[in-house]
Motif scaffolding. Structure first.
Motif, mmCIF file in Angstrom:
data_model
loop_
_atom_site.group_PDB
_atom_site.id
_atom_site.type_symbol
_atom_site.label_atom_id
_atom_site.label_comp_id
_atom_site.label_asym_id
_atom_site.label_seq_id
_atom_site.Cartn_x
_atom_site.Cartn_y
_atom_site.Cartn_z
ATOM 1 N N SER A 99 -11.014 -1.883 -2.347
ATOM 2 C CA SER A 99 -11.390 -2.293 -0.996
ATOM 3 C C SER A 99 -12.322 -3.502 -1.041
ATOM 4 C CB SER A 99 -12.073 -1.136 -0.266
ATOM 5 O OG SER A 99 -11.188 -0.054 -0.094
ATOM 6 N N PHE B 124 -12.356 -4.052 5.271
ATOM 7 C CA PHE B 124 -12.257 -3.445 3.940
ATOM 8 C C PHE B 124 -13.627 -3.037 3.401
ATOM 9 C CE2 PHE B 124 -8.448 -6.201 4.181
ATOM 10 C CZ PHE B 124 -7.483 -5.221 4.018
ATOM 11 N N LEU C 160 -3.950 -6.457 -4.249
ATOM 12 C CA LEU C 160 -5.059 -5.510 -4.163
ATOM 13 C C LEU C 160 -4.728 -4.346 -3.238
ATOM 14 C CD1 LEU C 160 -7.947 -8.105 -4.136
ATOM 15 C CD2 LEU C 160 -7.618 -6.305 -5.848
ATOM 16 N N ARG C 161 -3.904 -4.614 -2.237
ATOM 17 C CA ARG C 161 -3.438 -3.512 -1.373
ATOM 18 C C ARG C 161 -2.586 -2.543 -2.189
ATOM 19 N NH1 ARG C 161 -4.590 -1.288 3.143
ATOM 20 N NH2 ARG C 161 -2.493 -1.370 4.028
ATOM 21 N N GLN D 180 -4.979 -0.373 -3.940
ATOM 22 C CA GLN D 180 -5.465 0.620 -2.975
ATOM 23 C C GLN D 180 -4.457 1.753 -2.811
ATOM 24 O OE1 GLN D 180 -6.388 -1.476 0.762
ATOM 25 N NE2 GLN D 180 -8.442 -0.625 0.596
ATOM 26 N N TYR E 234 0.829 -1.212 0.000
ATOM 27 C CA TYR E 234 0.000 0.000 0.000
ATOM 28 C C TYR E 234 0.859 1.256 0.000
ATOM 29 C CZ TYR E 234 -3.688 3.136 1.848
ATOM 30 O OH TYR E 234 -4.586 4.157 2.058
ATOM 31 N N LEU F 61 -4.279 -10.553 -1.707
ATOM 32 C CA LEU F 61 -4.493 -9.415 -0.808
ATOM 33 C C LEU F 61 -3.398 -8.373 -0.988
ATOM 34 C CD1 LEU F 61 -5.983 -8.015 1.508
ATOM 35 C CD2 LEU F 61 -4.638 -9.403 3.109
ATOM 36 N N ALA G 192 -10.411 -11.247 -0.965
ATOM 37 C CA ALA G 192 -9.146 -11.893 -1.335
ATOM 38 C C ALA G 192 -9.057 -13.312 -0.773
ATOM 39 C CB ALA G 192 -7.970 -11.059 -0.837
ATOM 40 N N CYS H 246 -10.134 -6.457 -1.732
ATOM 41 C CA CYS H 246 -9.374 -6.881 -0.549
ATOM 42 C C CYS H 246 -10.245 -7.719 0.380
ATOM 43 C CB CYS H 246 -8.838 -5.660 0.195
ATOM 44 S SG CYS H 246 -7.453 -4.824 -0.601
#
Length: 471
Positions: free
Chosen positions: A107, A186, A122-123, A126, A72, A119, A113, A110
């Motif tokens: 979100s 999330f 996808l973070r 984000q 992230y 995860l 996930a 996540c």
């Protein structure tokens, strides 16, 4: 009336009056921008509270948890300069809304996930969306509030909204984990995203377009590689050792990519990061202080999350409660920080905040496994109070040091340096506590490092101010 018949300053004032929105529109724009920054900050504390639950559900060790956090922050730091320039080029309102939509969808992903790799990926998305949200929210505020004092107070509210999200995150996250499970942390972003999008569309004014702002794709790639390699090297050092060949290779790649980034920024006609900005001492000092403060504070938030859950064996809900007093104080301190800055000067206020956080870090050194929370609470509150005191004047001062046409870029630089600091702090402090039998030694070393960098930040900002005869 034709502006040719008015003095330049009079015509400018007339245009400003015509373009100035109503107080209600400004207030709702501020609310939308605060939601944008708030949802970005909410994920910091919610995710830290859920680290133990995520590891139990998806497997992995401290390194995987560091990547859940740093995927992230790395993309946040790496893309934020391009996102600010993109807002300057295409309009901050348009880009901000795109970022909010992307953050909301990521979100959702996540929360669904199936494994740690998904995860982490996808973070990273984000983080890209967060990079879009933050500088463009500041650019919209900078254009909505013309008066410097009003802008400073608006930035204080903007920062306070994020502080409120930071404060609510542990309690909300702990409650959701206890009642529903970690995936719910999330899903809570979805209604926030929808409300923020509606407010922005209805009330925010678009910023002037600067079609001449090009995107520096080679510089962008070099920044991603440099930050990613640096974080990977530091994270892996915790498991492999600092002299491991793969770790050393990571540092070499980071250095080479960093040099390539600077070379690209020097030679390209329209760089992602115009190095000329750093000729302004005020701008440079603020950017450096932002980096140092985040190394300390956000690195320690990661470490304390694991200390509460793994060493003191608190539940996710109890860990959330443990963070509430620490983070809750940031909100009121953010609100009073602009007034303190008006009274003693912004640089003195920034230095005071950094010093307060540093002293609190040193006061935490006696902590041990099983230390009761009442023996730590006051120090944790002091550490976060210092952060709350320094962020609003730091942000407002840096924005005020550049021309408004570069407000998106300036906001991007500040937040890129701050997120780079966060990534370094999590990677470094996580590597220090990576071995179970060395957790407390690593925690105390993290506190010492934090105190040193915070005192360095205070000295830098005060020395710079003294050199110019400013407060």
């Amino acid at each position: 009336m034709n502006r040719l018949f008015l003095p330049a300053d009079a015509s400018g004032r007339a245009e400003a009056r015509l373009a100035r929105p109503s107080p209600l529109a400004n207030a709702l724009t501020l609310a939308a921008m605060s939601l944008g920054f708030g949802v970005v900050q909410l994920d910091v504390t919610i995710v830290n509270t859920a680290l133990d639950s995520i590891r139990s559900a998806l497997g992995g060790g401290v390194a995987e948890l560091q990547w859940v956090v740093n995927a992230y922050t790395i993309t946040f730091a790496a893309f934020i300069l391009t996102a600010g320039a993109l807002g300057d080029r295409l309009g901050a309102r348009r880009i901000f809304m795109g970022g909010f939509a992307l953050f909301t969808l990521a979100s959702l992903g996540c929360g669904l996930a199936p494994d740690a790799v998904t995860l982490i990926a996808l973070r990273a998305i984000q983080g890209l969306a967060a990079a879009i949200l933050v500088p463009n929210s500041l650019a919209l505020l900078n254009h909505a509030y013309v008066d410097p004092k009003e802008r400073g107070r608006a930035v204080g509210v903007w920062a306070a909204g994020a502080s409120l999200a930071l404060t609510a995150g542990p309690f909300v996250g702990g409650t959701l984990i206890a009642l529903v499970g970690w995936r719910a942390i999330f899903f809570v972003n979805l209604p926030i995203g929808l409300v923020g999008l509606w407010l922005t569309k209805a009330y925010a004014r678009e910023t002037p377009l600067h079609a001449d702002r090009a995107l520096d794709l080679p510089g962008q790639m070099a920044a991603i590689i440099a930050l990613g390699a640096l974080a990977a090297a530091v994270i892996e050092a915790g498991a492999r050792g600092w002299t491991d060949s793969a770790v050393m290779l990571g540092f070499v790649i980071a250095i080479v990519s960093g040099v390539a980034f600077v070379w690209q920024e020097v030679r390209t006609p329209q760089p992602m990061l115009p190095l000329i900005l750093f000729r302004n001492r005020l701008f440079s000092l603020c950017a450096l202080v932002g980096l140092l403060a985040n190394v300390a504070i956000y690195g320690l938030i990661f470490v304390f999350s694991l200390y509460f859950q793994e060493i003191n064996h608190l539940s996710a809900f109890a860990t959330g409660l443990a963070f509430v007093p620490m983070l809750g104080v940031v909100f009121p301190v953010n609100l009073i920080a602009p007034r303190v800055a008006e009274r003693i000067g912004p640089r003195a206020t920034i230095a005071l905040g950094a010093t307060l956080s540093a002293l609190a870090c040193l006061a935490l050194l006696p902590m041990a496994p099983g230390t009761p929370y009442w023996a730590l609470g006051l120090q944790l509150i002091g550490m976060s109070s210092g952060l709350g005191l320094l962020v609003p004047p730091l942000t407002s001062t840096l924005l005020g040091s550049v021309d408004k046409s570069r407000s998106g870029l300036a906001a991007g630089v500040l937040n890129a340096t701050r997120q780079t600091g966060s990534a370094i702090g999590v990677a470094l402090f996580g590597s220090l506590i990576g071995q179970p039998d060395a957790f407390m030694t690593g925690l105390r070393l993290s506190l010492v490092i934090s105190a040193v960098v915070l005192l360095l930040a205070a000295g830098i900002i005060r020395w710079g101010g003294a050199a110019h005869g400013e407060r």
